[in-house]
Scaffold this motif. Structure first.
Motif, PDB file in Angstrom:
ATOM      1  N   GLY A  85      17.574 -17.689   5.198  1.00 45.99           N
ATOM      2  CA  GLY A  85      18.838 -17.525   5.908  1.00 45.99           C
ATOM      3  C   GLY A  85      19.811 -16.607   5.187  1.00 45.99           C
ATOM      4  O   GLY A  85      20.794 -16.167   5.764  1.00 45.99           O
ATOM      5  N   ALA A  88      18.246 -10.423   4.742  1.00 45.15           N
ATOM      6  CA  ALA A  88      18.219  -9.470   5.849  1.00 45.15           C
ATOM      7  C   ALA A  88      16.813  -8.867   5.886  1.00 45.15           C
ATOM      8  O   ALA A  88      16.387  -8.238   4.918  1.00 45.15           O
ATOM      9  CB  ALA A  88      19.265  -8.381   5.649  1.00 45.15           C
ATOM     10  N   ASN A 117      16.180  -9.159  19.005  1.00 40.30           N
ATOM     11  CA  ASN A 117      17.396  -9.924  19.278  1.00 40.30           C
ATOM     12  C   ASN A 117      17.262 -11.365  18.787  1.00 40.30           C
ATOM     13  O   ASN A 117      17.883 -12.269  19.333  1.00 40.30           O
ATOM     14  CB  ASN A 117      17.707  -9.911  20.781  1.00 40.30           C
ATOM     15  N   THR A 118      16.453 -11.572  17.770  1.00 41.59           N
ATOM     16  CA  THR A 118      16.239 -12.897  17.212  1.00 41.59           C
ATOM     17  C   THR A 118      16.372 -12.820  15.694  1.00 41.59           C
ATOM     18  O   THR A 118      16.368 -11.726  15.124  1.00 41.59           O
ATOM     19  CB  THR A 118      14.842 -13.440  17.594  1.00 41.59           C
ATOM     20  N   THR A 119      16.492 -13.969  15.069  1.00 36.76           N
ATOM     21  CA  THR A 119      16.489 -14.015  13.604  1.00 36.76           C
ATOM     22  C   THR A 119      15.257 -14.750  13.093  1.00 36.76           C
ATOM     23  O   THR A 119      15.143 -15.009  11.900  1.00 36.76           O
ATOM     24  CB  THR A 119      17.760 -14.704  13.065  1.00 36.76           C
ATOM     25  N   SER A 120      14.312 -15.068  14.002  1.00 30.39           N
ATOM     26  CA  SER A 120      13.096 -15.790  13.625  1.00 30.39           C
ATOM     27  C   SER A 120      11.896 -14.851  13.575  1.00 30.39           C
ATOM     28  O   SER A 120      11.708 -14.021  14.470  1.00 30.39           O
ATOM     29  CB  SER A 120      12.807 -16.900  14.629  1.00 30.39           C
ATOM     30  N   THR A 125      13.537 -18.368   9.585  1.00 29.15           N
ATOM     31  CA  THR A 125      14.777 -17.868  10.159  1.00 29.15           C
ATOM     32  C   THR A 125      15.496 -17.057   9.087  1.00 29.15           C
ATOM     33  O   THR A 125      15.729 -17.543   7.983  1.00 29.15           O
ATOM     34  CB  THR A 125      15.674 -19.024  10.632  1.00 29.15           C
ATOM     35  N   PHE A 126      15.833 -15.809   9.428  1.00 29.60           N
ATOM     36  CA  PHE A 126      16.455 -14.883   8.492  1.00 29.60           C
ATOM     37  C   PHE A 126      17.936 -14.694   8.834  1.00 29.60           C
ATOM     38  O   PHE A 126      18.372 -15.010   9.937  1.00 29.60           O
ATOM     39  CB  PHE A 126      15.731 -13.531   8.522  1.00 29.60           C
ATOM     40  N   LYS A 127      18.673 -14.167   7.887  1.00 31.93           N
ATOM     41  CA  LYS A 127      20.093 -13.839   8.089  1.00 31.93           C
ATOM     42  C   LYS A 127      20.219 -12.870   9.265  1.00 31.93           C
ATOM     43  O   LYS A 127      21.073 -13.016  10.129  1.00 31.93           O
ATOM     44  CB  LYS A 127      20.673 -13.231   6.817  1.00 31.93           C
ATOM     45  N   SER A 128      19.342 -11.869   9.261  1.00 35.52           N
ATOM     46  CA  SER A 128      19.294 -10.890  10.347  1.00 35.52           C
ATOM     47  C   SER A 128      17.914 -10.237  10.327  1.00 35.52           C
ATOM     48  O   SER A 128      17.210 -10.257   9.325  1.00 35.52           O
ATOM     49  CB  SER A 128      20.371  -9.808  10.154  1.00 35.52           C
ATOM     50  N   ILE A 129      17.549  -9.689  11.488  1.00 34.74           N
ATOM     51  CA  ILE A 129      16.319  -8.898  11.595  1.00 34.74           C
ATOM     52  C   ILE A 129      16.691  -7.621  12.314  1.00 34.74           C
ATOM     53  O   ILE A 129      17.264  -7.652  13.410  1.00 34.74           O
ATOM     54  CB  ILE A 129      15.209  -9.637  12.357  1.00 34.74           C
ATOM     55  N   SER A 130      16.376  -6.498  11.673  1.00 39.06           N
ATOM     56  CA  SER A 130      16.715  -5.205  12.286  1.00 39.06           C
ATOM     57  C   SER A 130      15.528  -4.262  12.215  1.00 39.06           C
ATOM     58  O   SER A 130      14.568  -4.490  11.499  1.00 39.06           O
ATOM     59  CB  SER A 130      17.934  -4.590  11.597  1.00 39.06           C
TER      60      SER A 130
END
Length: 133
Positions: A85, A88, A117-120, A125-130
């Motif tokens: 969490g 990034a 559009n998810t963080t999983s 589950t991550f802080k963000s996924i880009s």
């Protein structure tokens, strides 16, 4: 290297650890080996075949990976003891949605595009996924 001492590990076209090619990541960075790493830049890696690969990399803030096709999440898990969490995650724009086989504990890429559009991702589950541009 200076980058490793400052908390950064960059793996581009080189082979790291026990890999058969620059696209396979068979590493074990955990249990004190990676405690100081904050950034992992592995844009060519498409397979994580070493379970517990990032175990106890407690200070990770950002990790960049290529378009993963296979992730072995056996034993206790790829990011065991990591507070994902706080991390990034940056993935290739070509990343596909991953399918999980509970009998082998291996994720493999499917044919559908990954939903950014998810963080999983791969059970974490991550802080963000880009997307990596």
């Amino acid at each position: 290297s200076r980058l490793a001492r400052e908390g950064h590990l960059v793996v581009g076209d080189i082979i790291f650890g026990k890999t058969s090619s620059a696209n396979n990541l068979f590493i074990y960075l955990g249990d004190g080996v990676c405690w100081n790493l904050k950034t992992l830049y592995l844009p060519k890696v498409t397979e994580i075949i070493g379970y517990d690969a990032f175990k106890a990399c407690d200070n990770l803030e950002e990790i960049t990976l290529g378009a993963l096709t296979t992730v072995n999440n056996a034993n206790a898990g790829t990011f065991r003891s990591v507070t994902t969490g706080n991390v990034a995650l940056v993935l290739s724009a070509e990343q596909k949605a991953m399918n999980y086989d509970s009998s082998t504990k291996i994720y493999t890429a499917g044919t559908d595009a990954f939903d950014f559009n998810t963080t999983s991702f791969i059970g974490y589950t991550f802080k963000s996924i880009s997307k990596q541009e």
